[in-house]
Design an enzyme around this catalytic site. Structure first.
Site, PDB file in Angstrom:
ATOM      1  N   TYR A   1      -2.091   0.236  10.770  1.00  0.00           N
ATOM      2  CA  TYR A   1      -2.147  -0.173   9.360  1.00  0.00           C
ATOM      3  C   TYR A   1      -0.860   0.257   8.650  1.00  0.00           C
ATOM      4  O   TYR A   1      -0.267  -0.517   7.895  1.00  0.00           O
ATOM      5  CB  TYR A   1      -3.380   0.438   8.695  1.00  0.00           C
ATOM      6  CG  TYR A   1      -3.530   0.045   7.243  1.00  0.00           C
ATOM      7  CD1 TYR A   1      -3.757  -1.279   6.879  1.00  0.00           C
ATOM      8  CD2 TYR A   1      -3.449   0.998   6.230  1.00  0.00           C
ATOM      9  CE1 TYR A   1      -3.892  -1.646   5.545  1.00  0.00           C
ATOM     10  CE2 TYR A   1      -3.591   0.650   4.901  1.00  0.00           C
ATOM     11  CZ  TYR A   1      -3.807  -0.669   4.563  1.00  0.00           C
ATOM     12  OH  TYR A   1      -3.929  -1.025   3.239  1.00  0.00           O
TER      13      TYR A   1
ATOM     14  N   SER B   1       0.882  -1.172   0.000  1.00  0.00           N
ATOM     15  CA  SER B   1       0.000   0.000   0.000  1.00  0.00           C
ATOM     16  C   SER B   1       0.912   1.212   0.000  1.00  0.00           C
ATOM     17  O   SER B   1       2.075   1.123   0.425  1.00  0.00           O
ATOM     18  CB  SER B   1      -0.844  -0.004   1.282  1.00  0.00           C
ATOM     19  OG  SER B   1      -1.485   1.243   1.466  1.00  0.00           O
TER      20      SER B   1
HETATM   21  C1  8X3 Z   1      -5.019   1.799   1.425  1.00  0.00           C
HETATM   22  C2  8X3 Z   1      -4.438   3.142   1.283  1.00  0.00           C
HETATM   23  O1  8X3 Z   1      -4.474   5.538   2.186  1.00  0.00           O
HETATM   24  O2  8X3 Z   1      -6.226   4.055   2.974  1.00  0.00           O
HETATM   25  O3  8X3 Z   1      -4.053   0.809   1.417  1.00  0.00           O
HETATM   26  O4  8X3 Z   1      -3.983   3.792   3.758  1.00  0.00           O
HETATM   27  S1  8X3 Z   1      -4.804   4.158   2.616  1.00  0.00           S
END
Ligand code: 8X3
Length: 254
Positions: free
Chosen positions: A152, A139
């Protein structure tokens, strides 16, 4: 190895980018093996692909369950040409100061250890193919941070580092490691899962953005990278919508 003879394993293939990638790889001639926790979903997609003349099968799998991953790898007869590490996701958007460690643990389990588990388990079959490809779907959150990115961002940085390290360690072996790092992608589940079903919060992620990427935009990019000649390695490909210039710079028409 030609696509016609190669098996491609896709994790998290029950929806979103994983499902779209399974479709694209099937269309490209791969025999696709769809895995996800939700068996009914992967069964249905595999049946649909088979009905339209592709080779597809389904396997219920939680990539965080190492014993299950090992059993899956042992069930495969023969080589694997492509592994797409797509299973992953976000939980919460809380500041570091108040985030729930349990959410961080869950995200680390799926985004980091999940990739480790299945990549380790399939590496012998990928190597045996003589021309294997590991795709790590990280990501843009794996390359730089943003407020509220929290666990995340931490986990996706881990996925990014797995790809970089594995590429170094496999140099000289017939396996390439491709990292695809998408930015804003509007899928059915990513933001809804992140905000635990709160549709209003999920909708805000994409508010006013004319055209976020679709799951198929990313799937097409993955299929393109995977289908380069064997000696060509797309190390890292960042793909964002035109309206997004960085994790925190997004053009919104509100
Ligand atoms: C998703 C991108 O910007 O929501 O992997 O983290 S974000």
């Amino acid at each position: 190895m030609s696509a016609r003879t190669a098996t491609a394993v896709v994790t998290g293939a029950s929806s979103g980018i994983g499902a779209a990638t399974a479709r694209r790889l099937a269309e490209a001639g791969y025999r696709v093996l769809l895995t996800a926790r939700r068996e009914d979903r992967v069964e249905a997609l595999a049946a649909e692909l088979t009905a339209s003349g592709h080779e597809a099968s389904a396997y219920a799998l939680d990539v965080t369950d190492r014993a299950a991953v090992d059993a899956f790898a042992a069930s495969l007869d023969g080589e694997v040409g492509v592994l797409v590490n797509n299973a992953g996701g976000a939980l919460g958007a809380d500041p570091v100061a108040s985030a729930d460690p349990a959410d961080w643990r869950t995200m680390f389990e799926v985004n980091v250890l999940g990739v480790l588990n299945i990549t380790q388990a399939l590496l012998p079959a990928l190597t045996a193919s003589g021309d294997g490809t590991v795709v790590v779907l990280s990501s843009t959150a794996g390359l730089s941070t943003y407020e509220g990115g929290g666990g995340y961002v931490v986990a996706k940085h881990g996925a990014h580092v797995i790809a970089e390290t594995l590429r170094l360690e496999l140099c000289g072996d017939p396996v390439r490691v491709i990292e695809i790092a998408p930015g804003m992608v509007k899928t059915d589940e990513f933001a809804t899962t992140r905000f635990r079903g709160d549709q209003e919060k999920a909708a805000k992620v994409y508010a006013g953005v004319a055209e976020p990427l679709t799951a198929d935009d990313v799937a097409e990019t993955i299929a393109w990278a995977v289908s380069r000649p064997a000696h060509v390695n797309i190390d890292l490909l960042v793909v964002r919508p035109r309206a997004q210039a960085s994790n925190s710079k997004v053009h919104r028409e509100l």
